[in-house]
Design a protein around this motif. Structure first.
Motif, PDB file in Angstrom:
ATOM      1  N   ALA A  23      -3.010  -1.890  22.474  1.00 11.95           N
ATOM      2  CA  ALA A  23      -2.398  -1.059  21.359  1.00 11.95           C
ATOM      3  C   ALA A  23      -1.336  -1.827  20.428  1.00 11.95           C
ATOM      4  O   ALA A  23      -1.712  -1.474  19.200  1.00 11.95           O
ATOM      5  N   GLU A  24      -0.819  -2.843  20.780  1.00 13.93           N
ATOM      6  CA  GLU A  24       0.054  -3.635  19.941  1.00 13.93           C
ATOM      7  C   GLU A  24      -0.877  -4.348  19.157  1.00 13.93           C
ATOM      8  O   GLU A  24      -0.606  -4.710  17.832  1.00 13.93           O
ATOM      9  N   ARG A  25      -1.825  -5.053  19.687  1.00 15.76           N
ATOM     10  CA  ARG A  25      -3.000  -5.626  18.782  1.00 15.76           C
ATOM     11  C   ARG A  25      -3.555  -4.799  17.711  1.00 15.76           C
ATOM     12  O   ARG A  25      -3.871  -5.352  16.584  1.00 15.76           O
ATOM     13  N   ASN A  26      -4.009  -3.798  18.163  1.00 17.42           N
ATOM     14  CA  ASN A  26      -4.619  -2.696  17.045  1.00 17.42           C
ATOM     15  C   ASN A  26      -3.722  -2.434  15.988  1.00 17.42           C
ATOM     16  O   ASN A  26      -3.975  -2.401  14.841  1.00 17.42           O
ATOM     17  N   SER A  27      -2.435  -2.187  16.244  1.00 16.43           N
ATOM     18  CA  SER A  27      -1.486  -1.689  15.317  1.00 16.43           C
ATOM     19  C   SER A  27      -1.265  -3.111  14.400  1.00 16.43           C
ATOM     20  O   SER A  27      -1.175  -2.796  13.202  1.00 16.43           O
ATOM     21  N   ALA A  28      -1.045  -4.303  14.968  1.00 13.48           N
ATOM     22  CA  ALA A  28      -0.852  -5.529  14.129  1.00 13.48           C
ATOM     23  C   ALA A  28      -2.100  -5.756  13.263  1.00 13.48           C
ATOM     24  O   ALA A  28      -2.174  -5.840  12.171  1.00 13.48           O
ATOM     25  N   ALA A  29      -3.236  -5.385  13.879  1.00 16.54           N
ATOM     26  CA  ALA A  29      -4.671  -5.671  13.166  1.00 16.54           C
ATOM     27  C   ALA A  29      -4.600  -4.601  11.851  1.00 16.54           C
ATOM     28  O   ALA A  29      -5.091  -4.973  10.744  1.00 16.54           O
ATOM     29  N   ILE A  30      -4.386  -3.263  12.025  1.00 14.71           N
ATOM     30  CA  ILE A  30      -4.331  -2.260  11.005  1.00 14.71           C
ATOM     31  C   ILE A  30      -3.247  -2.648  10.083  1.00 14.71           C
ATOM     32  O   ILE A  30      -3.689  -2.440   8.685  1.00 14.71           O
ATOM     33  N   ILE A  31      -2.031  -3.144  10.254  1.00 13.54           N
ATOM     34  CA  ILE A  31      -0.923  -3.455   9.324  1.00 13.54           C
ATOM     35  C   ILE A  31      -1.440  -4.779   8.591  1.00 13.54           C
ATOM     36  O   ILE A  31      -1.435  -4.687   7.185  1.00 13.54           O
ATOM     37  N   THR A  32      -1.935  -5.759   9.065  1.00 14.74           N
ATOM     38  CA  THR A  32      -2.533  -6.960   8.464  1.00 14.74           C
ATOM     39  C   THR A  32      -3.748  -6.353   7.351  1.00 14.74           C
ATOM     40  O   THR A  32      -3.580  -6.940   6.106  1.00 14.74           O
ATOM     41  N   ALA A  33      -4.697  -5.768   7.879  1.00 15.09           N
ATOM     42  CA  ALA A  33      -5.828  -5.271   7.011  1.00 15.09           C
ATOM     43  C   ALA A  33      -5.334  -4.325   5.984  1.00 15.09           C
ATOM     44  O   ALA A  33      -5.712  -4.559   4.707  1.00 15.09           O
ATOM     45  N   ALA A  34      -4.244  -3.679   6.119  1.00 11.55           N
ATOM     46  CA  ALA A  34      -3.967  -2.707   5.033  1.00 11.55           C
ATOM     47  C   ALA A  34      -2.990  -3.318   3.928  1.00 11.55           C
ATOM     48  O   ALA A  34      -3.179  -3.192   2.774  1.00 11.55           O
ATOM     49  N   THR A  35      -2.463  -4.644   4.634  1.00  7.98           N
ATOM     50  CA  THR A  35      -1.584  -5.238   3.512  1.00  7.98           C
ATOM     51  C   THR A  35      -2.358  -5.934   2.812  1.00  7.98           C
ATOM     52  O   THR A  35      -2.317  -6.231   1.576  1.00  7.98           O
ATOM     53  N   ASP A  36      -3.536  -6.490   3.130  1.00  6.41           N
ATOM     54  CA  ASP A  36      -4.644  -7.328   2.404  1.00  6.41           C
ATOM     55  C   ASP A  36      -5.250  -6.309   1.619  1.00  6.41           C
ATOM     56  O   ASP A  36      -5.625  -6.759   0.245  1.00  6.41           O
ATOM     57  N   LEU A  37      -5.671  -5.174   1.930  1.00  9.12           N
ATOM     58  CA  LEU A  37      -6.506  -4.313   1.132  1.00  9.12           C
ATOM     59  C   LEU A  37      -5.524  -3.698   0.095  1.00  9.12           C
ATOM     60  O   LEU A  37      -5.828  -3.644  -1.486  1.00  9.12           O
ATOM     61  N   PHE A  38      -4.130  -3.381   0.229  1.00  7.49           N
ATOM     62  CA  PHE A  38      -3.131  -2.899  -0.821  1.00  7.49           C
ATOM     63  C   PHE A  38      -2.916  -3.703  -1.871  1.00  7.49           C
ATOM     64  O   PHE A  38      -2.750  -3.499  -2.943  1.00  7.49           O
ATOM     65  N   ALA A  39      -3.113  -5.205  -1.388  1.00  4.65           N
ATOM     66  CA  ALA A  39      -2.642  -6.359  -2.257  1.00  4.65           C
ATOM     67  C   ALA A  39      -3.861  -6.404  -3.283  1.00  4.65           C
ATOM     68  O   ALA A  39      -3.604  -6.718  -4.530  1.00  4.65           O
TER      69      ALA A  39
END
Length: 203
Positions: A23-39
Protein backbone atom coordinates in the motif's frame (compact mmCIF):
# COMPACT_ATOMS: atom_id res chain seq x y z
CA UNK A 1 -2.27 -26.26 19.49
CA UNK A 2 -0.43 -23.30 20.87
CA UNK A 3 2.21 -23.74 18.17
CA UNK A 4 -0.40 -23.75 15.41
CA UNK A 5 -2.05 -20.64 16.84
CA UNK A 6 1.29 -18.88 17.12
CA UNK A 7 2.23 -19.85 13.56
CA UNK A 8 -1.07 -18.58 12.21
CA UNK A 9 -0.62 -15.29 14.07
CA UNK A 10 2.88 -14.86 12.63
CA UNK A 11 1.62 -15.65 9.12
CA UNK A 12 -1.21 -13.12 9.48
CA UNK A 13 1.24 -10.54 10.79
CA UNK A 14 3.60 -11.12 7.87
CA UNK A 15 0.71 -10.91 5.41
CA UNK A 16 -0.48 -7.69 7.00
CA UNK A 17 3.05 -6.29 6.85
CA UNK A 18 3.33 -7.12 3.14
CA UNK A 19 -0.03 -5.50 2.45
CA UNK A 20 1.00 -2.32 4.28
CA UNK A 21 4.30 -2.25 2.38
CA UNK A 22 2.45 -2.74 -0.94
CA UNK A 23 0.00 0.00 0.00
CA UNK A 24 2.85 2.40 0.83
CA UNK A 25 4.59 1.62 -2.47
CA UNK A 26 1.38 2.16 -4.41
CA UNK A 27 0.70 5.45 -2.64
CA UNK A 28 4.24 6.67 -3.32
CA UNK A 29 4.00 5.61 -6.97
CA UNK A 30 0.70 7.46 -7.37
CA UNK A 31 2.08 10.68 -5.85
CA UNK A 32 5.25 10.48 -7.96
CA UNK A 33 3.29 9.86 -11.15
CA UNK A 34 0.81 12.62 -10.38
CA UNK A 35 3.64 15.06 -9.65
CA UNK A 36 5.22 14.35 -13.02
CA UNK A 37 1.87 14.56 -14.81
CA UNK A 38 0.79 17.84 -13.22
CA UNK A 39 4.18 19.32 -14.07
CA UNK A 40 3.24 18.78 -17.73
CA UNK A 41 -0.54 19.00 -17.63
CA UNK A 42 -2.40 20.59 -14.69
CA UNK A 43 -5.64 19.03 -15.99
CA UNK A 44 -4.43 15.41 -15.87
CA UNK A 45 -7.30 13.08 -14.94
CA UNK A 46 -7.55 10.22 -12.48
CA UNK A 47 -7.37 7.81 -15.42
CA UNK A 48 -4.13 9.47 -16.55
CA UNK A 49 -2.72 9.24 -13.03
CA UNK A 50 -3.62 5.56 -12.62
CA UNK A 51 -2.06 4.70 -15.98
CA UNK A 52 1.15 6.62 -15.24
CA UNK A 53 1.43 5.04 -11.78
CA UNK A 54 0.89 1.53 -13.15
CA UNK A 55 -2.10 0.84 -10.92
CA UNK A 56 -5.77 0.18 -11.55
CA UNK A 57 -8.49 2.74 -10.88
CA UNK A 58 -9.74 0.61 -7.98
CA UNK A 59 -6.31 0.80 -6.34
CA UNK A 60 -6.06 4.53 -7.05
CA UNK A 61 -9.43 5.26 -5.46
CA UNK A 62 -8.57 3.02 -2.51
CA UNK A 63 -5.76 5.44 -1.70
CA UNK A 64 -7.30 8.72 -2.87
CA UNK A 65 -11.05 9.08 -2.99
CA UNK A 66 -10.96 12.01 -5.41
CA UNK A 67 -8.72 13.98 -7.74
CA UNK A 68 -8.74 16.75 -5.13
CA UNK A 69 -7.13 14.35 -2.64
CA UNK A 70 -4.38 13.52 -5.15
CA UNK A 71 -3.70 17.20 -5.85
CA UNK A 72 -3.61 17.92 -2.13
CA UNK A 73 -1.13 15.10 -1.45
CA UNK A 74 1.13 16.14 -4.33
CA UNK A 75 1.10 19.79 -3.25
CA UNK A 76 1.88 18.86 0.35
CA UNK A 77 4.86 16.76 -0.71
CA UNK A 78 6.19 19.54 -2.95
CA UNK A 79 5.82 22.08 -0.14
CA UNK A 80 7.49 19.72 2.35
CA UNK A 81 10.46 19.40 0.00
CA UNK A 82 10.62 23.18 -0.40
CA UNK A 83 10.47 23.65 3.36
CA UNK A 84 13.36 21.23 3.88
CA UNK A 85 15.45 23.16 1.36
CA UNK A 86 14.61 26.46 3.04
CA UNK A 87 15.53 25.06 6.46
CA UNK A 88 18.83 23.83 5.09
CA UNK A 89 19.55 27.21 3.49
CA UNK A 90 19.02 29.21 6.66
CA UNK A 91 22.12 30.81 8.16
CA UNK A 92 22.49 33.34 10.93
CA UNK A 93 25.81 34.66 9.59
CA UNK A 94 25.04 36.74 6.47
CA UNK A 95 23.21 40.09 6.67
CA UNK A 96 19.44 39.62 6.28
CA UNK A 97 19.36 40.85 2.66
CA UNK A 98 22.12 38.42 1.65
CA UNK A 99 20.47 35.62 3.62
CA UNK A 100 17.16 36.33 1.91
CA UNK A 101 18.77 36.27 -1.56
CA UNK A 102 20.54 33.01 -0.69
CA UNK A 103 17.26 31.53 0.51
CA UNK A 104 15.45 32.35 -2.73
CA UNK A 105 18.32 31.21 -4.97
CA UNK A 106 18.62 27.91 -3.09
CA UNK A 107 14.90 27.12 -3.14
CA UNK A 108 14.09 28.40 -6.62
CA UNK A 109 15.41 25.39 -8.65
CA UNK A 110 12.78 23.24 -6.93
CA UNK A 111 10.04 25.86 -6.61
CA UNK A 112 10.42 26.94 -10.24
CA UNK A 113 9.53 23.45 -11.49
CA UNK A 114 6.14 23.50 -9.80
CA UNK A 115 4.36 26.16 -11.85
CA UNK A 116 1.85 23.81 -13.44
CA UNK A 117 1.43 21.89 -10.20
CA UNK A 118 0.48 25.18 -8.56
CA UNK A 119 -1.98 25.78 -11.40
CA UNK A 120 -3.52 22.36 -10.79
CA UNK A 121 -3.84 23.12 -7.07
CA UNK A 122 -5.29 26.57 -7.68
CA UNK A 123 -7.92 25.17 -10.06
CA UNK A 124 -8.81 22.26 -7.80
CA UNK A 125 -8.50 23.37 -4.16
CA UNK A 126 -9.89 26.38 -2.30
CA UNK A 127 -7.53 29.37 -2.50
CA UNK A 128 -7.39 29.67 1.29
CA UNK A 129 -6.33 26.03 1.64
CA UNK A 130 -3.57 26.45 -0.94
CA UNK A 131 -2.31 29.52 0.91
CA UNK A 132 -2.42 27.77 4.30
CA UNK A 133 -0.45 24.80 2.95
CA UNK A 134 2.31 27.27 2.12
CA UNK A 135 2.50 28.58 5.70
CA UNK A 136 5.51 26.42 6.78
CA UNK A 137 7.93 27.61 4.06
CA UNK A 138 6.64 31.16 4.24
CA UNK A 139 7.40 31.19 7.97
CA UNK A 140 11.11 31.15 7.06
CA UNK A 141 10.57 34.11 4.74
CA UNK A 142 8.68 35.95 7.48
CA UNK A 143 11.52 35.40 9.96
CA UNK A 144 14.10 36.84 7.58
CA UNK A 145 11.91 39.85 6.85
CA UNK A 146 11.60 40.49 10.59
CA UNK A 147 15.37 40.26 11.01
CA UNK A 148 15.84 42.70 8.15
CA UNK A 149 13.40 45.15 9.70
CA UNK A 150 15.15 44.94 13.07
CA UNK A 151 18.50 45.80 11.48
CA UNK A 152 17.08 48.60 9.34
CA UNK A 153 17.67 46.79 6.03
CA UNK A 154 14.04 46.05 5.15
CA UNK A 155 11.20 48.52 5.12
CA UNK A 156 8.97 49.04 8.14
CA UNK A 157 6.33 51.27 6.54
CA UNK A 158 4.23 48.26 5.48
CA UNK A 159 2.86 45.38 7.58
CA UNK A 160 5.02 42.25 7.79
CA UNK A 161 2.20 40.03 6.57
CA UNK A 162 1.78 42.19 3.47
CA UNK A 163 5.47 41.80 2.67
CA UNK A 164 5.22 38.04 3.16
CA UNK A 165 2.18 37.96 0.86
CA UNK A 166 4.13 39.97 -1.71
CA UNK A 167 6.91 37.37 -1.68
CA UNK A 168 4.35 34.57 -1.98
CA UNK A 169 2.59 36.25 -4.91
CA UNK A 170 5.79 37.03 -6.81
CA UNK A 171 7.14 33.50 -6.32
CA UNK A 172 4.05 32.05 -7.92
CA UNK A 173 3.96 34.70 -10.62
CA UNK A 174 7.52 33.69 -11.54
CA UNK A 175 6.51 30.02 -11.57
CA UNK A 176 3.67 30.76 -13.96
CA UNK A 177 5.97 32.74 -16.27
CA UNK A 178 8.39 29.82 -16.43
CA UNK A 179 5.53 27.35 -16.91
CA UNK A 180 4.22 29.44 -19.82
CA UNK A 181 7.76 29.54 -21.27
CA UNK A 182 7.80 33.32 -21.16
CA UNK A 183 10.85 33.26 -18.89
CA UNK A 184 13.89 31.00 -18.62
CA UNK A 185 14.04 29.39 -15.18
CA UNK A 186 17.54 30.64 -14.34
CA UNK A 187 16.76 34.16 -15.53
CA UNK A 188 13.47 34.10 -13.64
CA UNK A 189 15.26 33.17 -10.42
CA UNK A 190 17.66 36.09 -10.66
CA UNK A 191 14.90 38.50 -11.67
CA UNK A 192 12.88 37.27 -8.71
CA UNK A 193 15.73 37.96 -6.27
CA UNK A 194 16.27 41.49 -7.62
CA UNK A 195 12.55 42.29 -7.68
CA UNK A 196 11.93 41.01 -4.16
CA UNK A 197 14.94 42.76 -2.67
CA UNK A 198 13.85 45.97 -4.39
CA UNK A 199 10.38 45.61 -2.86
CA UNK A 200 11.70 44.78 0.62
CA UNK A 201 14.60 47.20 1.07
CA UNK A 202 14.16 50.26 3.20
CA UNK A 203 14.39 53.59 1.38
Amino acid sequence: MGGRTGGRARAESETGGRRRADAERNSAAIITAATDLFARDPDASMTDIARAAGVGRVTLYAHFSSREDVVRAVLRQAIDQSTEILEGARSAEPPPADAFAHLIRTAWPLIGRFGRLYNAARRTLPAEEVRQLHDPPMAHVRELILQGRETGVFRTDLPVEWLVSTVYALLHAAMEEVSARRFDQVEAGEALVRTLLGALRAD
